[in-house]
Write an enzyme that holds these catalytic residues in place. Structure first.
Site, PDB file in Angstrom:
ATOM      1  N   ASP A  42       0.872  -1.161   0.000  1.00  0.00           N
ATOM      2  CA  ASP A  42       0.000   0.000   0.000  1.00  0.00           C
ATOM      3  C   ASP A  42       0.918   1.222   0.000  1.00  0.00           C
ATOM      4  O   ASP A  42       2.131   1.099   0.160  1.00  0.00           O
ATOM      5  CB  ASP A  42      -0.895  -0.037   1.243  1.00  0.00           C
ATOM      6  CG  ASP A  42      -1.866   1.132   1.310  1.00  0.00           C
ATOM      7  OD1 ASP A  42      -2.282   1.619   0.253  1.00  0.00           O
ATOM      8  OD2 ASP A  42      -2.194   1.541   2.444  1.00  0.00           O
ATOM      9  N   ASP A  44      -0.077   4.903   1.504  1.00  0.00           N
ATOM     10  CA  ASP A  44      -0.211   5.729   2.705  1.00  0.00           C
ATOM     11  C   ASP A  44       0.010   4.906   3.970  1.00  0.00           C
ATOM     12  O   ASP A  44      -0.603   3.857   4.163  1.00  0.00           O
ATOM     13  CB  ASP A  44      -1.607   6.362   2.747  1.00  0.00           C
ATOM     14  CG  ASP A  44      -1.839   7.299   1.583  1.00  0.00           C
ATOM     15  OD1 ASP A  44      -1.098   8.288   1.464  1.00  0.00           O
ATOM     16  OD2 ASP A  44      -2.750   7.022   0.774  1.00  0.00           O
TER      17      ASP A  44
END
Length: 488
Positions: A42, A44
């Site tokens: 991912d 963030d």
């Protein structure tokens, strides 16, 4: 006659010689990195971490949207973001406007229920819920479907919880009649709009050094994996230009050379379940192209798509894939339940909690708290008035020690991982959906690429002698510690 000798202070030096490592990787399920050929990430709070200024930005922007677009009183501007109010993993009763901490068995931790910014008395909580248990059908599911109890699992949800509590507080203090369900929806929509309308993205891009915590270790992790021939991909819900600027800042202009596939605005968790959405290529100017995608090419950026098409185009299936993310539901749940990928959870709070657990004051408190628990179990068989008086004193002291222990981590809600004795609901989900977990990706630098993670075999309750059994043999043992109590 029972003589109890307690010398918990002697235990502290032996415990402190076995400190926990905040940069370690912890295992829920045995996994060897030698089996992992493909690493996914991912963006963030996985590849990139943000400064304390970001949550203040989100809070202020959402608060202004409430005032300007939802016509909430301008007086709520007096409330500022408090980074020390909430913790991740809390539940919110949408109809009663109550923020609370729930354990792995669906029991509310009394003393952690807040209406606005004020704690709700235990007696009132018990009266409202006919006890302290929350039935399963009232709990939100993995996909965030709103039920009476919804859970905040995202790190970005910290300003949302605080804003909800502040507006609730304003209405309560000013005796304003309001519908809690409408308030929840309006705050949720305002927080969403901070993202969807690009308010957060534009602010970060305009002052990237203020909001992004630069860490060369992110590049070091990716470079190490590349040097060992590992394939890598990125799947994020964030937009293309935002990710590109952030990655150039923390990794370098050549960041795309490290990734075999890059997918933006993936709309997780729908990305893992919706088979209908095709991929679209994004050109260098951010324009979406219309041509059909037959192959996911290195150096290109793709938008949307779905995991089933991803698997078809890449052939990356099963336990040779390890995916890292910070959101236990949106990033990890479907991958482990439906697709057999290995999963790694990034839990930034882990590092600070372990540092607290390594302090002498915390160790002393926990040692005495466990000692009191053992004494209560052993002494409860004595029914004479003197023994009962001592028991009541111990119970009172145990409650006070629990409050002290909670305050080590967060004055309102305590630890992310534990209630008084039980694991939190958050930890239950973490244990189920993450093979390994760590404070940040940089922890990978401490391990060789063929390292095997072995979960600790923790004794089940029926595999341990009870407190009373240990006391009757002449010694009372704190787990992993020396004798502290003798009975004559």
């Amino acid at each position: 006659r029972i003589v109890i000798r307690i010398s918990s202070s002697k235990l502290v030096p032996s415990i402190m010689s076995n400190m926990l490592n905040p940069d370690a990787i912890f295992s829920n399920n045995e996994m060897s990195l030698s089996d992992i050929e493909i690493y996914g990430f991912d963006y963030d709070y996985t590849l990139v971490f943000y400064s304390k200024h970001l949550h203040t930005l989100i809070f202020n922007a959402a608060r202004d949207l409430l005032i300007n677009e939802h016509r909430y009183p301008a007086e709520i501007r007096k409330y500022d973001y408090d980074p020390n109010f909430a913790i991740r993993g809390l539940h919110y009763d949408v109809h009663r406007a109550l923020l609370m901490k729930i354990d792995a068995f669906h029991y509310i931790q009394l003393g952690t229920v807040y209406r606005g910014l004020s704690v709700v008395p235990d007696e009132e909580v018990i009266a409202m819920y006919d006890g302290s248990h929350v039935p399963l059908e009232q709990m939100s599911d993995f996909y965030g479907k709103v039920k009476p109890q919804t859970q905040f699992m995202d790190i970005f949800s910290l300003p949302e919880m605080t804003l909800l509590s502040c507006v609730n507080e304003y209405f309560l203090k000013n005796n304003i009649d309001y519908e809690p369900v409408h308030l929840y929806k309006d705050v949720k929509d305002s927080i969403r709009d901070v993202h969807i309308k690009g308010i957060m993205y534009r602010a970060i891009e305009a002052d990237i050094e203020k909001y992004i915590c630069y860490a060369e270790q992110t590049r070091a992790v990716l470079a190490k994996l590349a040097d060992h021939g590992k394939k890598m991909f990125l799947i994020t819900n964030s937009p293309s230009s935002f990710v590109d600027k952030g990655m150039k800042f923390i990794v370098g202009k050549d960041w795309r050379d490290l990734f075999d596939v890059v997918i933006v605005q993936a709309d997780k968790p729908n990305f893992f379940n919706d088979k209908r959405r095709p991929f679209r290529k994004v050109n260098e100017r951010g324009v979406l192209l219309w041509d059909k995608i037959h192959k996911l090419q290195k150096g290109q950026i793709y938008k949307q798509g779905n995991l089933y098409e991803f698997l078809k185009l890449t052939g990356w299936r099963g336990s040779k894939v390890l995916y890292f993310g910070d959101h236990i539901y949106s990033d990890l749940a479907d991958l482990t339940l439906k697709h057999g990928w290995r999963t790694g959870a990034i839990i930034p709070e882990l590092r600070s909690e372990i540092k607290i657990m390594n302090t002498e004051k915390y160790i002393q408190t926990m040692t005495w708290l466990q000692t009191l628990t053992g004494l209560l179990e052993h002494m409860q068989v004595h029914r004479d008035p003197d023994s009962q008086m001592i028991l009541e004193e111990w119970k009172k002291e145990r409650k006070e020690m629990r409050e002290i222990n909670r305050n080590f981590f967060n004055a309102q809600f305590g630890s992310l991982f534990r209630t008084d004795e039980n694991p939190t609901y958050f930890l239950r989900r973490l244990s189920r959906f993450a093979d390994i977990y760590m404070a940040s990706l940089s922890c990978l630098l401490n391990y060789e690429p063929d390292y095997t993670f072995y979960p600790r075999r923790t004794p089940l309750q029926h595999e341990l002698p009870g407190w009373s059994d240990q006391l009757c043999t002449g010694t009372f043992r704190i787990p992993f510690l020396q004798e502290t109590v003798q009975i004559k």
